[in-house]
Design an enzyme around this catalytic site. Structure first.
Site, PDB file in Angstrom:
ATOM      1  N   HIS A 282       0.840  -1.195   0.000  1.00 57.21           N
ATOM      2  CA  HIS A 282       0.000   0.000   0.000  1.00 57.21           C
ATOM      3  C   HIS A 282       0.876   1.246   0.000  1.00 57.21           C
ATOM      4  O   HIS A 282       1.796   1.362   0.809  1.00 57.21           O
ATOM      5  CB  HIS A 282      -0.900   0.012   1.244  1.00 57.21           C
ATOM      6  CG  HIS A 282      -1.712   1.259   1.389  1.00 57.21           C
ATOM      7  ND1 HIS A 282      -1.550   2.135   2.440  1.00 57.21           N
ATOM      8  CD2 HIS A 282      -2.696   1.792   0.611  1.00 57.21           C
ATOM      9  CE1 HIS A 282      -2.405   3.143   2.316  1.00 57.21           C
ATOM     10  NE2 HIS A 282      -3.102   2.957   1.207  1.00 57.21           N
ATOM     11  N   SER A 283       0.622   2.162  -0.922  1.00 57.07           N
ATOM     12  CA  SER A 283       1.257   3.481  -0.939  1.00 57.07           C
ATOM     13  C   SER A 283       2.789   3.364  -0.996  1.00 57.07           C
ATOM     14  O   SER A 283       3.332   2.789  -1.942  1.00 57.07           O
ATOM     15  CB  SER A 283       0.780   4.269   0.288  1.00 57.07           C
ATOM     16  OG  SER A 283       1.057   5.650   0.153  1.00 57.07           O
TER      17      SER A 283
END
Length: 232
Positions: free
Chosen positions: A75-76
């Protein structure tokens, strides 16, 4: 399948608690490591921590969990981490999901170079005593007031060199299947550009979630569905 869920900046392995149990219930082995200097490991924060440190974190977790046939979900900022892991582990990695995440493609690229909102001047001003950046983007992570209160409680400052230092990558591209999941309400962000690059590209699946950046918090059912589809 063995699944490794890698959190983004300011977060920790705790952020996957609405996702991991359902994946385990579906028969997968799942780990949710916390990267050095963050969350439950914030006491290990130092001005030496960078992306390569976090890549090593995940490689070690995989080794000591004796994992194989692995799906990496990043994520991210975690997109940097899973890219570095796949680069080093090669055929052990079967598939990769970038969840509203950075996708570095060249040795030496940094999150700042690829569009991180962390400012170059913040990095320049960092000192040995002040080497982290505190979380501030809560309104971009979830619309739910209870979620925001939880995120404010759980997130921790992030070592600044993770944003400034370039990742170490070889010239050997991974053969893992890949998916890019865009959180379309997270705008403006660099992640829309990554989605446009990989949407329709050979070797990539893509989809769009109608939510803010922390899909695993705000819309965990969507994340679970896509992981299970890709795993099966």
């Amino acid at each position: 399948m063995d699944i490794v869920l890698v959190h983004g900046a300011w977060h920790g392995g705790w952020c996957w608690q609405r996702v991991a149990p359902q994946l385990r219930a579906a028969g997968h082995r799942v780990i949710t490591p916390t990267l050095t200097g963050l969350g439950a490991r914030q006491h290990l924060a130092s001005d030496n921590i960078n992306v390569d440190t976090h890549v090593t974190d995940i490689i070690q977790e995989i080794h000591y969990a004796e994992m194989d046939n692995i799906m990496l979900v990043g994520h991210s900022y975690g997109g940097f981490v899973i890219t570095g892991v796949a680069d080093q582990l090669g055929d052990q990695i079967a598939s990769m999901i970038y969840l509203d995440a950075f996708v570095p493609t060249k040795n030496g690229q940094s999150p700042i170079e690829l569009g991180s909102k962390v400012r170059t001047q913040d990095v320049t001003a960092a000192t040995h005593e002040n080497f982290t950046i505190a979380p501030t983007a809560f309104a971009k992570w979830s619309k739910d007031a209870n979620d925001i209160a939880w995120l404010k409680k759980m997130t921790t400052p992030h070592p600044i060199r993770c944003f400034a230092d370039g990742i170490t990558l070889s010239e050997n591209p991974t053969t893992a299947r890949k998916m890019y999941l865009l959180c379309k309400q997270n705008t403006p962000s660099a992640f829309h550009g990554f989605y446009e690059i990989y949407n329709g590209q050979d070797g990539w699946d893509t989809d769009v979630f109608d939510c803010l950046h922390d899909a695993m918090v705000e819309r965990p059912e969507l994340v679970i569905q896509k992981i299970l589809e890709f795993a099966n």
